[in-house]
Design a protein around this motif. Structure first.
Motif, PDB file in Angstrom:
ATOM      1  N   SER A   1     -94.336 -38.857   4.506  1.00 19.41           N
ATOM      2  CA  SER A   1     -92.995 -38.696   4.965  1.00 19.41           C
ATOM      3  C   SER A   1     -92.773 -37.576   6.012  1.00 19.41           C
ATOM      4  O   SER A   1     -93.827 -36.684   6.036  1.00 19.41           O
TER       5      SER A   1
ATOM      6  N   THR B   1     -98.148 -43.717   1.735  1.00 19.72           N
ATOM      7  CA  THR B   1     -97.479 -43.501   2.867  1.00 19.72           C
ATOM      8  C   THR B   1     -97.072 -41.989   2.713  1.00 19.72           C
ATOM      9  O   THR B   1     -97.309 -41.373   1.932  1.00 19.72           O
TER      10      THR B   1
ATOM     11  N   ARG C   1     -92.856 -43.791  16.879  1.00 20.95           N
ATOM     12  CA  ARG C   1     -93.836 -44.541  17.272  1.00 20.95           C
ATOM     13  C   ARG C   1     -94.109 -44.687  18.760  1.00 20.95           C
ATOM     14  O   ARG C   1     -95.021 -44.789  19.674  1.00 20.95           O
TER      15      ARG C   1
ATOM     16  N   SER D   1     -83.718 -44.936   9.050  1.00 25.00           N
ATOM     17  CA  SER D   1     -84.911 -44.625   8.908  1.00 25.00           C
ATOM     18  C   SER D   1     -85.795 -45.575   9.922  1.00 25.00           C
ATOM     19  O   SER D   1     -87.001 -44.938  10.202  1.00 25.00           O
ATOM     20  N   GLN D   2     -85.601 -46.804   9.785  1.00 19.82           N
ATOM     21  CA  GLN D   2     -86.262 -47.827  10.856  1.00 19.82           C
ATOM     22  C   GLN D   2     -86.496 -47.352  11.974  1.00 19.82           C
ATOM     23  O   GLN D   2     -86.956 -47.241  12.880  1.00 19.82           O
TER      24      GLN D   2
ATOM     25  N   GLU E   1     -88.243 -44.302  12.755  1.00 14.03           N
ATOM     26  CA  GLU E   1     -89.714 -44.339  12.902  1.00 14.03           C
ATOM     27  C   GLU E   1     -89.958 -45.272  14.032  1.00 14.03           C
ATOM     28  O   GLU E   1     -91.169 -44.710  14.764  1.00 14.03           O
TER      29      GLU E   1
END
Length: 91
Positions: free
Chosen positions: A5, A3, A38, A30-31, A34
């Motif tokens: 960052s 991964t 996206r 963080s989710q 992300e």
């Protein structure tokens, strides 16, 4: 799979508080970030593709001299909207 960052992101405390206040149960900051990244990537890809199709269509119309009148396009769109509304109207 390895991964990577993103760089750390500095924001005003109010933005962080507002963001944390809308997190779902068991969702991390963080989710959330992300997911937002996206979504923006997909949106920008779609916008780029949409623009490319529009420009290609414009170029084709200029080359062939075949255009569709705006009133015809609007009429077709209105018909599609009317059909959709009729199909989804509760009685």
């Amino acid at each position: 799979m390895k991964t990577a960052s993103f760089p750390s992101l500095r924001v005003e405390p109010k933005l962080r508080q507002d963001t944390e206040s809308v997190l779902y149960d068991n969702e991390s900051l963080s989710q959330f970030i992300e997911s937002a990244v996206r979504q923006q990537v997909e949106l920008r890809k779609a916008n780029t593709e949409f623009l490319a199709r529009g420009l290609a269509s414009r170029d084709n119309a200029r080359q062939t001299g075949q255009y569709v009148e705006a009133v015809d396009v609007l009429e077709k769109l209105q018909n599609r909207l009317d059909q959709h509304k009729a199909k989804h109207t509760t009685k």
